[in-house]
Design a protein around this motif. Sequence first.
Motif, PDB file in Angstrom:
ATOM      1  N   THR A  60     -18.373  17.125  31.817  1.00  0.00           N
ATOM      2  CA  THR A  60     -19.205  16.484  32.822  1.00  0.00           C
ATOM      3  C   THR A  60     -20.659  16.875  32.635  1.00  0.00           C
ATOM      4  O   THR A  60     -21.568  16.063  32.765  1.00  0.00           O
ATOM      5  CB  THR A  60     -18.789  16.962  34.231  1.00  0.00           C
ATOM      6  OG1 THR A  60     -17.397  16.880  34.342  1.00  0.00           O
ATOM      7  CG2 THR A  60     -19.446  16.138  35.300  1.00  0.00           C
ATOM      8  N   SER A  61     -20.844  18.135  32.304  1.00  0.00           N
ATOM      9  CA  SER A  61     -22.179  18.684  32.265  1.00  0.00           C
ATOM     10  C   SER A  61     -22.711  18.791  30.836  1.00  0.00           C
ATOM     11  O   SER A  61     -23.839  18.427  30.552  1.00  0.00           O
ATOM     12  CB  SER A  61     -22.122  20.042  32.960  1.00  0.00           C
ATOM     13  OG  SER A  61     -23.078  20.905  32.504  1.00  0.00           O
ATOM     14  N   GLU A  99     -28.747  29.165  36.571  1.00  0.00           N
ATOM     15  CA  GLU A  99     -28.370  29.481  35.188  1.00  0.00           C
ATOM     16  C   GLU A  99     -29.158  30.680  34.659  1.00  0.00           C
ATOM     17  O   GLU A  99     -28.680  31.432  33.833  1.00  0.00           O
ATOM     18  CB  GLU A  99     -28.541  28.248  34.297  1.00  0.00           C
ATOM     19  CG  GLU A  99     -27.498  27.183  34.645  1.00  0.00           C
ATOM     20  CD  GLU A  99     -27.591  25.912  33.819  1.00  0.00           C
ATOM     21  OE1 GLU A  99     -28.456  25.847  32.923  1.00  0.00           O
ATOM     22  OE2 GLU A  99     -26.797  24.981  34.086  1.00  0.00           O
ATOM     23  N   SER A 154     -27.731  33.860  37.493  1.00  0.00           N
ATOM     24  CA  SER A 154     -26.416  33.905  38.122  1.00  0.00           C
ATOM     25  C   SER A 154     -25.769  35.277  38.022  1.00  0.00           C
ATOM     26  O   SER A 154     -25.720  35.881  36.958  1.00  0.00           O
ATOM     27  CB  SER A 154     -25.504  32.863  37.486  1.00  0.00           C
ATOM     28  OG  SER A 154     -25.264  33.208  36.144  1.00  0.00           O
TER      29      SER A 154
HETATM   30  N1  LIG Z   1     -25.767  31.205  32.737  1.00  0.00           N
HETATM   31  C1  LIG Z   1     -25.053  30.490  33.589  1.00  0.00           C
HETATM   32  N2  LIG Z   1     -24.631  31.010  34.758  1.00  0.00           N
HETATM   33  C2  LIG Z   1     -23.912  30.297  35.626  1.00  0.00           C
HETATM   34  N3  LIG Z   1     -23.544  29.036  35.440  1.00  0.00           N
HETATM   35  C3  LIG Z   1     -23.927  28.456  34.284  1.00  0.00           C
HETATM   36  C4  LIG Z   1     -24.692  29.137  33.303  1.00  0.00           C
HETATM   37  N4  LIG Z   1     -24.903  28.283  32.263  1.00  0.00           N
HETATM   38  C5  LIG Z   1     -24.307  27.142  32.597  1.00  0.00           C
HETATM   39  N5  LIG Z   1     -23.725  27.224  33.797  1.00  0.00           N
HETATM   40  C6  LIG Z   1     -23.010  26.186  34.547  1.00  0.00           C
HETATM   41  O1  LIG Z   1     -21.860  25.813  33.849  1.00  0.00           O
HETATM   42  C7  LIG Z   1     -21.518  24.486  34.238  1.00  0.00           C
HETATM   43  C8  LIG Z   1     -21.248  23.697  32.989  1.00  0.00           C
HETATM   44  O2  LIG Z   1     -20.202  24.281  32.308  1.00  0.00           O
HETATM   45  P1  LIG Z   1     -19.472  23.484  31.132  1.00  0.00           P
HETATM   46  O3  LIG Z   1     -20.483  23.066  30.146  1.00  0.00           O
HETATM   47  O4  LIG Z   1     -18.317  24.288  30.690  1.00  0.00           O
HETATM   48  O5  LIG Z   1     -19.015  22.240  32.015  1.00  0.00           O
HETATM   49  P2  LIG Z   1     -18.353  20.906  31.583  1.00  0.00           P
HETATM   50  O6  LIG Z   1     -17.231  21.183  30.678  1.00  0.00           O
HETATM   51  O7  LIG Z   1     -19.390  19.979  31.124  1.00  0.00           O
HETATM   52  O8  LIG Z   1     -17.837  20.416  32.997  1.00  0.00           O
HETATM   53  P3  LIG Z   1     -16.378  19.983  33.403  1.00  0.00           P
HETATM   54  O9  LIG Z   1     -15.450  20.996  32.815  1.00  0.00           O
HETATM   55  O10 LIG Z   1     -16.411  19.994  34.895  1.00  0.00           O
HETATM   56  O11 LIG Z   1     -16.216  18.633  32.821  1.00  0.00           O
HETATM   57  C9  LIG Z   1     -22.705  23.926  34.989  1.00  0.00           C
HETATM   58  O12 LIG Z   1     -22.428  23.944  36.372  1.00  0.00           O
HETATM   59  C10 LIG Z   1     -23.802  24.913  34.654  1.00  0.00           C
HETATM   60  O13 LIG Z   1     -24.780  25.010  35.672  1.00  0.00           O
END
Ligand SMILES: Nc1ncnc2c1ncn2[C@@H]1O[C@H](COP(=O)(O)OP(=O)(O)OP(=O)(O)O)[C@@H](O)[C@H]1O
Length: 354
Positions: free
Chosen positions: A25-26, A230, A233
């Motif tokens: 998603t992200s 980010e 955190s």
């Molecule tokens: N250093 C950090 N501390 C805390 N959260 C973080 C950090 N870096 C990234 N994130 C968070 O991690 C999330 C994205 O993680 P990831 O890329 O694994 O998600 P995704 O696989 O795209 O999402 P999903 O699994 O829901 O489809 C976002 O909410 C982002 O803000």
Amino acid sequence: MAKKSTQGEDHKDHGVLYVGIDLGTSRTSVAASNGVRETLPSFVGYPKDVVSKKLLKKDVLFGDEAISKRLSLNLFRPLEHGVLKCGEGGDDDAEGNMRAARDLLLEAVRMIRPRKDELIYAVIGAPAQASINSKNAIINVARESVDSVMLCSEPFAVAYGQDMLEDVLVIDIGAGTVDLCRMHGTMPEDADQITLNTAGDHVDSELMDLLSKSYPQAQFTTQMIKELKERHSTVAEVQAPIQAILPVDGKPTEFDVTEAVRGACSSIVDPIVDGLGKLVASFDPEFQDRLKGRVLLAGGGSQIKGLDMAIEIRMKEMLGNGRVVLIEEPMYGGANGALKIAHDMPEEYWEKLK
Ligand SMILES: Nc1ncnc2c1ncn2[C@@H]1O[C@H](COP(=O)(O)OP(=O)(O)OP(=O)(O)O)[C@@H](O)[C@H]1O
Ligand SMILES: [Mg+2]
């Protein structure tokens, strides 16, 4: 056909480039057998009009560039809760989202720099509970960018990448969802999986709430809060205060955001441990202890400082014991695992596209 599982140059015999794709998603992350690894935010933007098109000199923008130019773009985030917005949930612009997803995958494949003559075999990680409809939609949009494709469940990919397929609990903290998955040596089934909505986006909105309550005069957007999170955190107790600069009536002003950051980050711990408890309780009692001792923490959200410890402590309170391992390279856990699956998968499992 024998395929080795080392991530090296063993694909030259058949001119195949294996690729693991974590379509999130992200963020979308890719790992390929030519050694390339790339990641980009899952945003795709198209210029709004002729003026913006002339200004941007491009028909389509991706990732950070799309985010930074968003005011001149029709911006798409084609996945939601890990699922392609293919119209199933009555999404406004299913067609636009499908096109964005297709372009995103094309860009992801471009980023791994395949040779012209290489066949691309991709394993794409999809949420464990994605519907058939959504899975088919992903396969359809992959059609243009790869020659052969397989979907696998995302937590399965993470565990596979760590060679931990037996008696393991995977926690994958993404933007939209936290996926909990119990592995016991076979493909996970529905009963092995729990999806929670208390993931990264949830932390962002908690942080927004806490800050607007404490500092109603401060101005901020979701994107600013996400960046703040980010950078800082943490769920850890002892540390230097976290200061953030936010505008008040246009004037940059410093605020202490320590408690808000810690509170928002901590809000995901209890739901995760509750979910783990359910997966443990419904498992063979003889193996429950082993399961609790093998918890893998993955996904972008796992980068919250001290989160592994906080989950362990809560597991000890609620479940008697717990041992959490933070995987290396949490951003690439899914893509690396998917690549390893791609290497190991026999030919007949591949769905031919072209
Ligand atoms: N250093 C950090 N501390 C805390 N959260 C973080 C950090 N870096 C990234 N994130 C968070 O991690 C999330 C994205 O993680 P990831 O890329 O694994 O998600 P995704 O696989 O795209 O999402 P999903 O699994 O829901 O489809 C976002 O909410 C982002 O803000
Ligand atoms: Mg993910």
